[in-house]
Design an enzyme around this catalytic site. Structure first.
Site, PDB file in Angstrom:
ATOM      1  N   ASP A  70       0.752  -1.586  -0.121  1.00 59.92           N
ATOM      2  CA  ASP A  70       0.197  -0.050  -0.232  1.00 59.92           C
ATOM      3  C   ASP A  70       0.847   1.254   0.057  1.00 59.92           C
ATOM      4  OD1 ASP A  70      -2.243  -1.954   0.009  1.00 59.92           O
ATOM      5  OD2 ASP A  70      -1.618  -1.992   2.499  1.00 59.92           O
ATOM      6  N   LYS A  95       2.129   2.478  -5.176  1.00 56.38           N
ATOM      7  CA  LYS A  95       2.747   1.700  -6.190  1.00 56.38           C
ATOM      8  C   LYS A  95       1.828   2.276  -7.905  1.00 56.38           C
ATOM      9  CE  LYS A  95       2.654  -2.343  -4.342  1.00 56.38           C
ATOM     10  NZ  LYS A  95       2.593  -2.162  -3.241  1.00 56.38           N
ATOM     11  N   GLY A 139      -4.558  -4.653  -4.451  1.00 56.45           N
ATOM     12  CA  GLY A 139      -5.657  -3.174  -4.136  1.00 56.45           C
ATOM     13  C   GLY A 139      -4.429  -1.891  -5.270  1.00 56.45           C
ATOM     14  N   HIS A 140      -4.701  -1.768  -6.034  1.00 56.51           N
ATOM     15  CA  HIS A 140      -3.363  -0.191  -6.853  1.00 56.51           C
ATOM     16  C   HIS A 140      -4.459   0.350  -7.113  1.00 56.51           C
ATOM     17  CE1 HIS A 140      -0.103  -3.402  -7.408  1.00 56.51           C
ATOM     18  NE2 HIS A 140      -0.145  -3.639  -6.514  1.00 56.51           N
ATOM     19  N   GLN A 187       2.398  -6.285  -3.568  1.00 53.75           N
ATOM     20  CA  GLN A 187       2.066  -5.971  -1.902  1.00 53.75           C
ATOM     21  C   GLN A 187       3.679  -5.460  -1.987  1.00 53.75           C
ATOM     22  OE1 GLN A 187       1.122  -9.592  -3.289  1.00 53.75           O
ATOM     23  NE2 GLN A 187      -1.304  -8.043  -3.440  1.00 53.75           N
TER      24      GLN A 187
HETATM   25  P1  IMP Z   1      -2.778 -12.889   1.747  1.00 50.62           P
HETATM   26  O1  IMP Z   1      -1.920 -12.668   0.752  1.00 50.62           O
HETATM   27  O2  IMP Z   1      -4.363 -12.653   1.287  1.00 50.62           O
HETATM   28  O3  IMP Z   1      -2.397 -14.149   1.759  1.00 50.62           O
HETATM   29  O4  IMP Z   1      -2.613 -11.984   2.791  1.00 50.62           O
HETATM   30  C1  IMP Z   1      -1.362 -11.994   3.530  1.00 50.62           C
HETATM   31  C2  IMP Z   1      -1.192 -11.009   3.964  1.00 50.62           C
HETATM   32  O5  IMP Z   1      -0.454 -10.106   3.014  1.00 50.62           O
HETATM   33  C3  IMP Z   1      -1.571 -10.784   4.905  1.00 50.62           C
HETATM   34  O6  IMP Z   1      -1.363 -10.229   6.160  1.00 50.62           O
HETATM   35  C4  IMP Z   1      -2.161  -9.037   4.056  1.00 50.62           C
HETATM   36  O7  IMP Z   1      -3.276  -8.074   4.843  1.00 50.62           O
HETATM   37  C5  IMP Z   1      -1.989  -9.015   3.271  1.00 50.62           C
HETATM   38  N1  IMP Z   1      -1.427  -8.474   2.459  1.00 50.62           N
HETATM   39  C6  IMP Z   1      -1.509  -9.372   0.673  1.00 50.62           C
HETATM   40  N2  IMP Z   1      -2.059  -8.475  -0.419  1.00 50.62           N
HETATM   41  C7  IMP Z   1      -2.024  -7.529   0.501  1.00 50.62           C
HETATM   42  C8  IMP Z   1      -1.366  -5.736  -0.623  1.00 50.62           C
HETATM   43  O8  IMP Z   1      -1.871  -5.287  -2.193  1.00 50.62           O
HETATM   44  N3  IMP Z   1      -1.470  -5.135   0.640  1.00 50.62           N
HETATM   45  C9  IMP Z   1      -1.395  -4.789   1.903  1.00 50.62           C
HETATM   46  N4  IMP Z   1      -0.729  -5.571   2.439  1.00 50.62           N
HETATM   47  C10 IMP Z   1      -1.409  -7.038   1.558  1.00 50.62           C
END
Ligand code: IMP
Length: 429
Positions: free
Chosen positions: A13, A16, A40-41, A225
């Site tokens: 977040d 990007k 989520g971009h 991420q």
């Molecule tokens: P997952 O990717 O859904 O398995 O989540 C694993 C961890 O990555 C969790 O702490 C999520 O909140 C975090 N996470 C996954 N995608 C994002 C993102 O786009 N932004 C911030 N955190 C993320």
């Protein structure tokens, strides 16, 4: 320069989407290489906010080609919805979207397993996005995953799907105590219906991208991420299930490391984290709340409030090393406009001793105490400032402090969500 990469350096977040959108202007191809619709971009154009989960942020520029690389895990229905949305806002999609035939599918049982696993972990849950990301990558590593290419051959898909449904029902029942069944015919026919609409976009993106680079096309790799959520170098186990640092570019696209020319990191002027896991500079007080309110820190995929804290330069030093950054773009600088003083973490103390390494275990990281340096705030609006030299002296000092500490240049500073709320300092490409 023909290839550059943009990666998050914190816990995601970092903004990007906006930076990739701006850099897309000069790119021919914009490429996602890992993750799925957990991302989520956010991109704001002329006051309208667009949130993309699977398509690269470059899709908002007509003409640009967008690639979903083999390292991604794809929820076909989510992808179709995004493509429909792009059509609805009047943008062309013809010849612009390429989805790797080697990418893995997220199927309904992955989401159920994600939820079941999080529930069983209880207080120790990761706080995933519940999009089925971890279970889909688990199948990939376990060599039982279903790839987009498998959908081309009905028999192969049927056989793999049958086997997977049986396996998942057994796991859900005997491991998680969930009595759940999946209707094979329904999952099969629904997936095939959506696939028919996606199939014109499916391609051998490994060859496509290698040929593009070899013929001098400009390719921009867009990380989702971030480095501290990387499955290998991130704050394991509180990470996502892919290599979300620059380390994932090559495996997620089929491009040799020799072909990645420059790598830029993105960091917010403070730090946030969604979900569980250690966060040394987290602020659970009014200051943290002010950061959340001013930065609108709520997840764009899940809507969850993000945990907020001061900028952690010690963690960023680790990210800089891992990615070997050519520059660090600072975003959301304006969020700090309201503070009398600003703290930055310049080291960690563990059991009364200053440590010189970034801990590899969540336990150790959760026990460190941040060592802060306090810098004066600037208490004035930075949003409409166009040149670095016009920023208040304190703001310039804050940015120079980051550059000196990390020994990296800050080529761009972002002071708001709009494309023009950006201060360019050095050419990126
Ligand atoms: P997952 O990717 O859904 O398995 O989540 C694993 C961890 O990555 C969790 O702490 C999520 O909140 C975090 N996470 C996954 N995608 C994002 C993102 O786009 N932004 C911030 N955190 C993320």
């Amino acid at each position: 320069m023909s290839t550059i990469a943009i990666v998050g350096t914190q816990w995601g977040d970092e903004g990007k989407g906006k930076i990739v959108d701006i850099l897309s202007e000069k790119a021919d191809y914009i490429v996602r290489f890992q993750g799925g619709n957990n991302a989520g971009h956010t991109v704001v154009i002329d006051g309208t906010k667009y949130i993309l989960h699977l398509l690269p942020s470059g899709i908002l520029h007509d003409e640009k080609k967008c690639v979903l690389g083999n390292g991604m895990v794809i929820d076909l229905e989510g992808l179709l919805n995004e493509i429909e949305f792009i059509k609805k806002i009047g943008m062309s999609i013809e010849g612009r979207i390429f989805v790797s035939e080697r990418a893995h599918l997220i199927l309904p049982y992955h989401k159920e397993l994600d939820a079941a696993s999080e529930k069983l972990k209880g207080n120790g849950s990761i706080g995933t996005t519940l999009k089925g990301i971890g279970p889909a990558y688990r199948d990939k590593a376990g060599r039982i995953g279903i790839r987009i290419a498998d959908l081309r051959d009905e028999e192969t898909f049927k056989e793999k799907l049958k086997w997977n449904i049986r396996e998942k029902e057994l796991i859900l029942k005997h491991v998680y105590n969930y009595d759940m069944s999946f209707d094979f015919d329904e999952v099969y026919s629904h997936t095939m219906r959506v696939y028919e609409k996606i199939s014109p976009f499916v391609a051998d993106t490994v060859s496509l991208l290698n040929q593009a680079i070899d013929t001098g096309k400009k390719v921009l790799f867009e990380g989702a991420q971030a480095t501290l959520l990387d499955i290998d170098v991130g704050t394991y186990p509180y990470v996502t299930s892919s290599n979300s640092s620059a380390l994932g570019i090559t495996t997620g696209t089929g491009i040799s490391p020799k072909k990645i020319e420059k790598i830029y990191g993105i960091a917010k002027a403070y730090t946030t984290r969604v979900g569980g896991g250690p966060f040394p500079t987290e602020l659970k007080d009014n200051v943290g709340e002010l950061l959340r309110a001013r930065g609108h820190e709520y997840g764009s995929t899940t809507g969850r409030p993000r945990r907020c804290g001061w900028l952690d330069l010690f963690a960023l030093k680790f990210s800089k090393m891992v990615n070997d950054l050519d520059g660090l773009i600072i975003t959301k600088l304006d969020v700090l406009d309201a503070f009398d003083e600003i703290k930055v973490c310049v080291g960690y103390e563990l059991n009364g001793e200053i440590i010189d390494y970034f801990p590899s275990t969540a336990k150790e990281l959760s026990e460190v105490k941040p060592v802060y340096e306090t810098l004066p705030g600037w208490k004035s609006k930075t949003t409409h400032i166009k040149r670095f030299e016009d920023l208040p002296k304190e703001t310039q000092n804050f940015l120079k402090f980051i550059e000196d500490y990390l020994e990296v240049e800050i080529p761009v500073v972002s002071t708001g969500p709009q494309r023009d709320e950006t201060i360019p300092r050095h050419e990126i490409w």
